[in-house]
Scaffold this motif. Structure first.
Motif, PDB file in Angstrom:
ATOM      1  N   SER A   1       0.850  -1.187   0.000  1.00 45.34           N
ATOM      2  CA  SER A   1       0.000   0.000   0.000  1.00 45.34           C
ATOM      3  C   SER A   1       0.887   1.240   0.000  1.00 45.34           C
ATOM      4  N   LYS A   2       0.319   2.374  -0.408  1.00 40.58           N
ATOM      5  CA  LYS A   2       1.087   3.622  -0.458  1.00 40.58           C
ATOM      6  C   LYS A   2       1.552   4.045   0.935  1.00 40.58           C
ATOM      7  N   SER A   3       0.684   3.899   1.936  1.00 41.46           N
ATOM      8  CA  SER A   3       1.064   4.301   3.290  1.00 41.46           C
ATOM      9  C   SER A   3       2.209   3.451   3.816  1.00 41.46           C
ATOM     10  N   ALA A   4       2.194   2.141   3.510  1.00 37.62           N
ATOM     11  CA  ALA A   4       3.262   1.253   3.956  1.00 37.62           C
ATOM     12  C   ALA A   4       4.577   1.605   3.264  1.00 37.62           C
ATOM     13  N   ARG A   5       4.500   1.893   1.949  1.00 37.65           N
ATOM     14  CA  ARG A   5       5.718   2.233   1.219  1.00 37.65           C
ATOM     15  C   ARG A   5       6.304   3.562   1.704  1.00 37.65           C
ATOM     16  N   TRP A   6       5.432   4.530   1.997  1.00 41.69           N
ATOM     17  CA  TRP A   6       5.900   5.809   2.526  1.00 41.69           C
ATOM     18  C   TRP A   6       6.545   5.619   3.901  1.00 41.69           C
ATOM     19  N   ALA A   7       5.918   4.818   4.743  1.00 41.95           N
ATOM     20  CA  ALA A   7       6.459   4.585   6.084  1.00 41.95           C
ATOM     21  C   ALA A   7       7.809   3.884   6.010  1.00 41.95           C
TER      22      ALA A   7
ATOM     23  N   VAL B   1       7.499   2.984  11.003  1.00 42.24           N
ATOM     24  CA  VAL B   1       7.578   1.660  10.383  1.00 42.24           C
ATOM     25  C   VAL B   1       6.769   0.656  11.193  1.00 42.24           C
ATOM     26  N   GLY B   2       6.897   0.731  12.510  1.00 37.61           N
ATOM     27  CA  GLY B   2       6.177  -0.193  13.374  1.00 37.61           C
ATOM     28  C   GLY B   2       4.665  -0.056  13.264  1.00 37.61           C
ATOM     29  N   ILE B   3       4.194   1.148  13.054  1.00 35.86           N
ATOM     30  CA  ILE B   3       2.749   1.400  13.030  1.00 35.86           C
ATOM     31  C   ILE B   3       2.124   1.143  11.664  1.00 35.86           C
ATOM     32  N   PHE B   4       2.802   1.526  10.588  1.00 37.52           N
ATOM     33  CA  PHE B   4       2.146   1.554   9.276  1.00 37.52           C
ATOM     34  C   PHE B   4       2.491   0.415   8.323  1.00 37.52           C
ATOM     35  N   THR B   5       3.525  -0.375   8.595  1.00 41.57           N
ATOM     36  CA  THR B   5       3.846  -1.470   7.677  1.00 41.57           C
ATOM     37  C   THR B   5       3.256  -2.791   8.167  1.00 41.57           C
ATOM     38  N   ARG B   6       3.113  -3.737   7.256  1.00 41.27           N
ATOM     39  CA  ARG B   6       2.598  -5.064   7.574  1.00 41.27           C
ATOM     40  C   ARG B   6       3.422  -6.115   6.834  1.00 41.27           C
TER      41      ARG B   6
END
Length: 447
Positions: free
Chosen positions: A9-15, A219-224
């Motif tokens: 996702s865009k949010s994960a890639r940004w994070a 990174v801890g909050i937004f990636t999976r």
């Protein structure tokens, strides 16, 4: 991210990209400028001989501790692989490691209340304990962060894309530290000096450490992690013998690690000495910001070109071409003297390929995870990918020890200026800055 998806996702890639920004800003401060602070600002007893002795002891302590810590890194990678939490293998270590290492590095940018003047031995002991603790927690964060890459997608091309975004973030993070370090250290200083004072360096370190801490939490909050059948490990790697068998059995990983080892020693010595070159050889410390600014844009271009070039030529050929350009840059740098345009051109030629080389090595090591899984029958993501930061830190360790000794030999310690450096000091400095790294790069190409 859904389990069956290969894209992020865009949010994960940004994070993840911002995490790389903070991670490399921290690493630049640790590997490049902590030594500058120690050699040029920390020790100021008024006795040049005493100050030089303390600089030598602390820089050698750093080198020894970082080499010792290298033997811990495979166990760190193995511990991350065996971590099973509701938040995954990697994110807990990224957050915890980023938090602890940021706090301790900030403490190292102080004189600890003038402890070295009161009890030099106690200062060395406290410094050593803090440094090794910081380095271990940073290793957990760094290994965990880059080991996440295979878990973010099962597609090699998607990994290259994600790694390229992340490397742009790390390029900007590392580059901005170089751009701002001297102007910021001088600006925040209590007194007007050419290289800043203790307060100026502490405030700059505070800003960088805070960024590293916040981006680790991001990174801890937004990636999976992307769970898939290929990542399901049927057998955990346990014990010292099993760990080293897993590493030595992956021959593709070991060969690229050997080439990268010689490469890292070369670039960390030259990169760490660049700020000394601008400050003490050219007498233009603020010009280092010009080079660092140029380097940011060149790094972004280099990173952006990697996915394109990797489709047209093999990674091995691209690796050799990059190191060839760096050797030309070193040769030009060695004869550039104080000619600013020529110095900038030479330094840029040396710096431009570095982001691409990092991505080449990262992708080969990332893809070697599946190779090792196929060959050995079990998957060791963090263990395999711990080799890259291990080699990075070995290069940084050698650099820290060498740079500290060069600063003493060349007379580039507390109170020194460009006019106080002798011709003999300049020659010894340039020999170590250019001669030794050139040999290391040639060996890396051969490997």
């Amino acid at each position: 991210m859904n389990d069956d998806k290969k894209t992020m996702s865009k949010s994960a890639r940004w994070a993840y990209s911002l995490g790389a920004f903070g991670n490399d800003a921290f690493f630049a401060l640790l590997s490049g400028y902590l030594i500058m602070f120690i050699t040029s600002h920390l020790f100021n007893t008024g006795n040049a001989e005493t100050d030089a002795k303390m600089i030598s002891i602390i820089t050698m302590t750093i080198m020894i501790l970082r080499i010792v810590e290298l033997f811990i890194d495979p166990f760190i990678g193995n511990a991350i692989d065996r971590t099973k939490t509701r938040w995954g293998h990697f994110r807990p270590w990224v957050v915890a490691g980023g938090t602890v290492s940021s706090i301790i590095l900030l403490i190292l940018f102080t004189n600890m209340g003038g402890l070295y003047k009161k009890n030099a031995l106690l200062y060395v002991i406290v410094f050593g304990i803090l440094y090794i603790t910081m380095d271990i927690f940073y290793s957990f964060k760094d290994v965990g962060f880059w080991s996440m890459l295979p878990s973010l997608s099962t597609s090699s091309r998607e990994r290259e894309k994600t790694a390229s975004y992340a490397r742009i973030g790390s390029t900007v993070g590392q580059g901005l530290v170089g751009v701002l370090v001297m102007p910021a250290a001088i600006f925040f200083s209590a007194k007007a000096t050419s290289t800043g004072d203790d307060r100026g360096w502490f405030i700059f370190a505070l800003i960088v450490c805070l960024i590293a801490l916040l981006t680790a939490w991001g990174v801890g909050i937004f990636t999976r992690e992307n769970h898939s059948e290929i990542r399901e490990n049927k057998k955990d790697t346990k014990g010292i013998i099993a760990i080293f068998k897993a590493l030595s059995g992956n021959d593709q990983l070991m060969w690229v690690a050997l080439a990268y080892l010689f490469y890292c020693v070369a670039i960390y010595i030259t990169n760490s000495l660049e700020v000394y070159y601008f400050t003490y050889i050219m007498g233009m410390p603020k010009a280092f910001s010009i080079f660092s600014t140029i380097n940011i844009f060149l790094g972004i271009i280099s990173t952006s070109l990697f996915p394109i070039l990797s489709k047209k030529i093999t990674r091995r050929t691209l690796f050799s071409c990059c190191l060839g350009l760096m050797l030309i840059g070193i040769a030009l740098f060695a004869v550039a003297g104080s000619n600013l345009p020529l110095v900038l051109l030479a330094a840029s030629m040396f710096g431009f390929p570095q982001q691409m080389v990092f991505l080449i090595v990262l992708m080969v090591m990332t893809d070697s995870v599946e190779y090792g899984q196929l060959k050995l029958g079990h998957r060791d993501e963090s263990l395999a990918l711990s080799i890259r930061p291990l080699v990075d830190k070995f290069g940084g360790a050698i650099s820290n020890g060498v740079v500290g000794q060069i600063a003493i030999i060349a007379g580039m310690t507390t109170g020194a200026t460009a006019s106080s450096i002798t011709a003999a000091g300049q020659f010894k400095f340039k020999l170590m800055m250019f001669g030794l790294p050139a040999i290391m790069l040639i060996v890396a190409v051969a490997v």
